[in-house]
Scaffold this active site. Structure first.
Site, PDB file in Angstrom:
ATOM      1  CG  HIS A 258      -2.057   0.945   1.082  1.00  0.00           C
ATOM      2  ND1 HIS A 258      -1.965   2.283   1.366  1.00  0.00           N
ATOM      3  CD2 HIS A 258      -3.313   0.726   0.628  1.00  0.00           C
ATOM      4  CE1 HIS A 258      -3.126   2.852   1.105  1.00  0.00           C
ATOM      5  NE2 HIS A 258      -3.954   1.937   0.651  1.00  0.00           N
ATOM      6  CG  ASP A 309      -8.313  -4.412  -3.126  1.00  0.00           C
ATOM      7  OD1 ASP A 309      -9.521  -4.149  -2.992  1.00  0.00           O
ATOM      8  OD2 ASP A 309      -7.486  -3.579  -3.541  1.00  0.00           O
TER       9      ASP A 309
HETATM   10  N1  CMC Z   1       3.959  -7.513  -4.809  1.00  0.00           N
HETATM   11  C1  CMC Z   1       5.269  -7.580  -5.085  1.00  0.00           C
HETATM   12  N2  CMC Z   1       6.057  -6.484  -5.091  1.00  0.00           N
HETATM   13  C2  CMC Z   1       5.494  -5.314  -4.811  1.00  0.00           C
HETATM   14  C3  CMC Z   1       4.138  -5.192  -4.518  1.00  0.00           C
HETATM   15  C4  CMC Z   1       3.365  -6.355  -4.517  1.00  0.00           C
HETATM   16  N3  CMC Z   1       2.060  -6.311  -4.261  1.00  0.00           N
HETATM   17  N4  CMC Z   1       3.851  -3.900  -4.287  1.00  0.00           N
HETATM   18  C5  CMC Z   1       4.986  -3.224  -4.441  1.00  0.00           C
HETATM   19  N5  CMC Z   1       5.989  -4.075  -4.755  1.00  0.00           N
HETATM   20  C6  CMC Z   1       7.382  -3.731  -5.001  1.00  0.00           C
HETATM   21  C7  CMC Z   1       7.524  -3.069  -6.359  1.00  0.00           C
HETATM   22  O1  CMC Z   1       7.733  -3.999  -7.390  1.00  0.00           O
HETATM   23  C8  CMC Z   1       8.720  -2.194  -6.132  1.00  0.00           C
HETATM   24  O2  CMC Z   1       9.882  -2.985  -6.176  1.00  0.00           O
HETATM   25  P1  CMC Z   1      11.254  -2.402  -6.785  1.00  0.00           P
HETATM   26  O3  CMC Z   1      11.611  -1.239  -5.916  1.00  0.00           O
HETATM   27  O4  CMC Z   1      12.191  -3.553  -6.704  1.00  0.00           O
HETATM   28  O5  CMC Z   1      10.930  -1.969  -8.191  1.00  0.00           O
HETATM   29  C9  CMC Z   1       8.567  -1.744  -4.669  1.00  0.00           C
HETATM   30  O6  CMC Z   1       7.752  -2.747  -4.059  1.00  0.00           O
HETATM   31  C10 CMC Z   1       7.864  -0.403  -4.546  1.00  0.00           C
HETATM   32  O7  CMC Z   1       6.686  -0.398  -5.377  1.00  0.00           O
HETATM   33  P2  CMC Z   1       5.872   0.912  -5.698  1.00  0.00           P
HETATM   34  O8  CMC Z   1       4.853   0.580  -6.727  1.00  0.00           O
HETATM   35  O9  CMC Z   1       6.786   2.053  -5.976  1.00  0.00           O
HETATM   36  O10 CMC Z   1       5.228   1.202  -4.282  1.00  0.00           O
HETATM   37  P3  CMC Z   1       3.933   2.006  -4.022  1.00  0.00           P
HETATM   38  O11 CMC Z   1       3.961   2.480  -2.631  1.00  0.00           O
HETATM   39  O12 CMC Z   1       3.712   3.007  -5.070  1.00  0.00           O
HETATM   40  O13 CMC Z   1       2.872   0.808  -4.205  1.00  0.00           O
HETATM   41  C11 CMC Z   1       0.844  -0.229  -4.593  1.00  0.00           C
HETATM   42  C12 CMC Z   1       1.580   0.800  -3.758  1.00  0.00           C
HETATM   43  C13 CMC Z   1      -0.503  -0.485  -3.916  1.00  0.00           C
HETATM   44  C14 CMC Z   1       0.625   0.337  -5.993  1.00  0.00           C
HETATM   45  C15 CMC Z   1       1.655  -1.554  -4.688  1.00  0.00           C
HETATM   46  O14 CMC Z   1       1.943  -2.054  -3.399  1.00  0.00           O
HETATM   47  C16 CMC Z   1       0.969  -2.612  -5.530  1.00  0.00           C
HETATM   48  O15 CMC Z   1       1.096  -2.587  -6.754  1.00  0.00           O
HETATM   49  N6  CMC Z   1       0.215  -3.542  -4.876  1.00  0.00           N
HETATM   50  C17 CMC Z   1      -0.540  -4.520  -5.626  1.00  0.00           C
HETATM   51  C18 CMC Z   1      -1.860  -3.927  -6.124  1.00  0.00           C
HETATM   52  C19 CMC Z   1      -2.850  -3.742  -5.005  1.00  0.00           C
HETATM   53  O16 CMC Z   1      -3.045  -4.607  -4.187  1.00  0.00           O
HETATM   54  N7  CMC Z   1      -3.541  -2.590  -5.026  1.00  0.00           N
HETATM   55  C20 CMC Z   1      -4.579  -2.274  -4.046  1.00  0.00           C
HETATM   56  C21 CMC Z   1      -4.154  -1.162  -3.159  1.00  0.00           C
HETATM   57  S1  CMC Z   1      -5.171  -0.935  -1.690  1.00  0.00           S
HETATM   58  C22 CMC Z   1      -6.821  -0.880  -2.123  1.00  0.00           C
HETATM   59  C23 CMC Z   1      -7.145   0.059  -3.237  1.00  0.00           C
HETATM   60  O17 CMC Z   1      -6.867   1.236  -3.218  1.00  0.00           O
HETATM   61  O18 CMC Z   1      -7.741  -0.394  -4.193  1.00  0.00           O
END
Ligand code: CMC
Length: 373
Positions: A258, A309
């Site tokens: 998140h 989710d």
């Molecule tokens: N699984 C594996 N790796 C992950 C995940 C995950 N779910 N989420 C982030 N990472 C890794 C990502 O690949 C990156 O790695 P690296 O630095 O090696 O490239 C690192 O963590 C940072 O990722 P980011 O996208 O910059 O981090 P963020 O804070 O922007 O991510 C997020 C937030 C929700 C987009 C992300 O955690 C994600 O894609 N999660 C999966 C999708 C998800 O479950 N979304 C629902 C969010 S909550 C409810 C809603 O709002 O709908």
């Protein structure tokens, strides 16, 4: 001009003020913790709280319910449009189109005053579940089930979808998930809605845009991907091998991580017991066992924890709801938060217009076409 501060993805940026909710020290809506709201209140009470600022008393709730129940209908042309859309239309895309169409038929579409926006919000709250259920049944070639006036938001939705009354445990579990999905301060879809109405555009335009933002798998679309992941993992026997190889391939495990909650999402903990209860009833505990294994690996390998989710996708699957309905269900809850933010934005509006950090070519002169190589 001062040097602009840049934060990729606007991470950590305060983009505006709000009195609707906060994620500081646990999520609360207008001061009430979501844990207590799920324990003591129905989603209908929570929707009233978000829209009107206070929890309703019994008379206010009864009047609110009567207004919403009376608005549980769709204009006939929208029903015709559902039948005309390609069979392959995703339910969330149909819902986005439906909200846009509903704007044409709303008697106060062009009135963006505070009171008119609240009346329109109540109508959209009523119409969105009707639209999801009606589109679902039209696509399946089943007769559309008219809404019931005596049922709450969750019970009426399940009734319209299935054509029969749902078990109380299913209604409660769905209701809790709706409360948890109802609001989340400046998330991507809510921010999109605020940007849209900050131009003095209207509520239906803001909500249509918000649904578009919700669709993506990094936001609301994640609850559908959760079940895709568990089905791909295949069950508890293979879950550990599957998740480790997915991580090795640098895949994202949807339902984890998140932007704001780095040590876990309080909402996921609340909904987990309902997902488990529904799985016990349905005899589908193997997905709960697989989920536990994946959670353990994600914590150990990535220091990453489930978001809402993760249990929501499993809960809806155990309730035998079809996967493409999961993000529309998110929308039928989040309409309360979107509308509350739209009203708040317009009550004290300033155009939202940030800057971009230019990374393109240096200034240069145009070469007329005849002289361009
Ligand atoms: N699984 C594996 N790796 C992950 C995940 C995950 N779910 N989420 C982030 N990472 C890794 C990502 O690949 C990156 O790695 P690296 O630095 O090696 O490239 C690192 O963590 C940072 O990722 P980011 O996208 O910059 O981090 P963020 O804070 O922007 O991510 C997020 C937030 C929700 C987009 C992300 O955690 C994600 O894609 N999660 C999966 C999708 C998800 O479950 N979304 C629902 C969010 S909550 C409810 C809603 O709002 O709908």
């Amino acid at each position: 001009m001062t040097t602009p501060v840049y934060s990729p993805g606007l991470e950590g940026v305060i983009a505006g003020e709000t009195a609707v909710s906060t994620v500081e020290s646990g999520l609360n809506y207008r001061g009430y913790g979501v844990g207590e709201l799920t324990e003591y209140c129905s989603f209908d009470e929570v929707a009233y709280l978000l829209l009107h600022g206070e929890l309703p008393n019994a008379a206010q709730l009864q009047q609110f319910h009567a207004r919403v129940a009376a608005a549980r209908q769709l204009p006939a042309p929208l029903m015709g449009l559902f039948a005309a859309l390609p069979q392959s239309t995703l339910p969330l895309d149909a819902l986005r189109t439906a909200v846009s169409v509903l704007g044409h038929f709303d008697p106060e579409a062009a009135d963006s005053s505070h009171d008119a926006n609240l009346r329109k919000a109540e109508r959209l709250l009523a119409q969105i579940p009707v639209a999801i259920a009606a589109h679902h049944r039209v696509v399946k070639g089943q007769p559309v089930v008219p809404a019931r006036q005596d049922l709450g938001h969750a019970a009426n939705f399940l009734y319209m979808l299935r054509g029969s009354e749902a078990a109380p445990a299913d209604v409660k579990a769905l209701d809790v998930s709706l409360t948890l999905y109802a609001e989340h301060e400046y998330n991507a879809s809510t921010f999109a809605a605020r940007v849209i109405v900050s131009t003095l555009s209207d509520l239906h335009s803001g909500v249509t845009g918000a649904i578009g933002a919700l669709k993506g798998p990094l936001h609301g679309g994640a609850n559908e991907k959760v079940m895709d992941i568990l089905l791909a993992a295949g069950g508890p026997e293979n879950a550990e091998v599957w998740v480790r190889s997915a991580l090795a391939r640098k895949e994202r495990i949807m339902g984890f991580g998140h932007r704001v909650y780095k040590a876990g999402d309080v909402r996921a903990g609340i909904l987990k017991k309902y997902a488990r209860g529904a799985a016990d009833t349905a005899g589908t505990q193997k997905w709960e066992e697989a989920a536990d294994i994946i959670e353990r690996v994600m914590a150990a390998e990535k220091n990453m924890y489930p978001n809402l989710d993760w249990p929501a996708g499993r809960l809806y699957h155990a309730m035998k709801l079809e996967i493409p309905l999961y993000t529309p269900i998110f929308a039928m809850a989040r309409i309360a938060g979107w509308a509350a933010h739209v009203v708040e934005q317009l009550d004290n509006n300033r155009l939202i217009r940030p800057r971009g950090l230019y990374k393109g070519p240096a200034a240069r002169n145009v070469v007329p076409l005849a002289r361009r190589s």
